[in-house]
Design an enzyme around this catalytic site. Structure first.
Site, PDB file in Angstrom:
ATOM      1  N   ALA A 201       0.862  -1.180   0.000  1.00 44.33           N
ATOM      2  CA  ALA A 201       0.000   0.000   0.000  1.00 44.33           C
ATOM      3  C   ALA A 201       0.893   1.223   0.000  1.00 44.33           C
ATOM      4  O   ALA A 201       1.681   1.423   0.921  1.00 44.33           O
ATOM      5  CB  ALA A 201      -0.922   0.008   1.214  1.00 44.33           C
ATOM      6  N   SER A 202       0.812   2.037  -1.058  1.00 46.08           N
ATOM      7  CA  SER A 202       1.593   3.260  -1.157  1.00 46.08           C
ATOM      8  C   SER A 202       3.083   2.956  -1.041  1.00 46.08           C
ATOM      9  O   SER A 202       3.612   2.123  -1.769  1.00 46.08           O
ATOM     10  CB  SER A 202       1.123   4.245  -0.082  1.00 46.08           C
ATOM     11  N   LEU A 203       3.788   3.622  -0.117  1.00 45.09           N
ATOM     12  CA  LEU A 203       5.220   3.395   0.062  1.00 45.09           C
ATOM     13  C   LEU A 203       5.538   1.929   0.336  1.00 45.09           C
ATOM     14  O   LEU A 203       6.622   1.441  -0.014  1.00 45.09           O
ATOM     15  CB  LEU A 203       5.735   4.265   1.218  1.00 45.09           C
TER      16      LEU A 203
END
Length: 317
Positions: A97-99
């Site tokens: 998720a994201s980073l």
């Protein structure tokens, strides 16, 4: 019944805090070895020790300097994954998720951990050098609330995690008016410990410098599939702009879990610093599923106990 497949889940910005993983760093040889290995690269590229930064302040202080938090999250998540893998608990898929997509791609073998670490640092530098300050607000309400003008006209939808939880991103000047209206409506919210409006147009000035810094990054087919929360899809091969899209486009965590559950069951292991994805997953798992979810780390301590519980319950791959 076939055994549940194992999903390693990696969260992104907002899940970090000072002192994260401190007990594991002190007592777990595998965790400490990988943290030191990655910190050597941090010293080379950042000019300082990320480990020293993580351990420099108390948990209550805001850990929101992107140049520090970006590599810190990646280091903790990757070291935690190595703790499990070297003890025989291996993933069948990696969800980012994201980073967290950087750790997911590295653990799944789509990119070397050293190249992923360098890309993490390059992205942090691009944000700090080219973007205006902003933040993200996590909101405990139906995502349909975003259609209200006080949100849609001041922010962008950054994440939909489950039916009662979403996040918005906004520039600094818009944060106070949004929060004032949420209080007036008695809607619970929390401003995340981030310095930029990730997953919104306000970070787009960082795209070109990040692309230039990572143009030679080898990225492609790995040993394991990656569950992409930006596309809500399972990918066997990663496109060259994967790491940019992961932080620019909205996080569709709920849709990603729903996609997996169609072929479950799964053992969802949250390797993020705060255990937030494990909490989100509990709200998403359908009634009657054999899927389970467990966290490896939380801000409340007992990381060694959580690690022991996962090792005791997980079936080695």
């Amino acid at each position: 019944m076939p055994p549940a497949s194992t999903v390693f889940m990696f969260s992104g910005q907002g899940s970090q805090y000072f002192q994260m993983g401190r007990r594991l760093y002190q007592d777990d040889d595998v965790f400490r070895r990988w943290m030191i290995h990655l910190d050597d690269f941090a010293r080379e590229w950042c000019g300082e020790s990320v480990i020293d930064v993580i351990h420099s302040r108390g948990k209550a202080e805001a850990f929101d300097r992107t140049a520090h938090s970006h590599p810190a999250i990646f280091m903790v998540e990757y070291a935690l994954a190595r703790c499990l893998i070297e003890r025989g608990v291996r993933p069948d898929l990696c969800l980012g998720a994201s980073l967290g997509s950087f750790a997911a791609a590295a653990v799944a073998g789509h990119v070397s951990v050293e190249d992923a670490m360098q890309a993490v640092v390059a992205q942090a530098e691009a944000f700090e050098g080219h973007c205006e300050r902003g933040a993200m607000i996590a909101i405990l309400a139906d995502p349909a609330l975003y259609a209200q003008p006080f949100l849609s006209e001041r922010s962008e939808l950054a994440a939909v995690n489950f039916s009662g939880h979403f996040a918005v991103a906004a520039p600094q000047a818009a944060l106070a008016p949004i929060e004032e209206e949420l209080r007036a409506r008695a809607v619970s919210f929390q401003r995340l410990a981030v310095s930029y409006a990730f997953h919104s147009r306000w970070i787009e000035p960082a795209q070109a410098p990040f692309a230039a810094a990572t143009a030679a990054l080898p990225l492609g087919r790995g040993a394991l599939p990656v569950v992409c929360c930006e596309q809500a899809a399972v990918l066997d091969e990663l496109p060259q702009d994967f790491f940019w899209r992961a932080v620019r486009q909205p996080i569709r965590f709920g849709e990603a879990i729903a996609q997996l559950e169609r072929s479950g069951p799964y053992r969802y292991l949250d390797l993020g610093p705060s255990g937030t994805l494990a909490t989100f997953a509990k709200y998403l798992l359908p009634q009657g599923t054999r899927s389970t979810t467990q966290a490896l780390m939380t801000p409340y301590g007992q990381d060694e106990k959580l690690m022991a519980a996962v090792l005791a319950s997980a079936q080695p791959a």
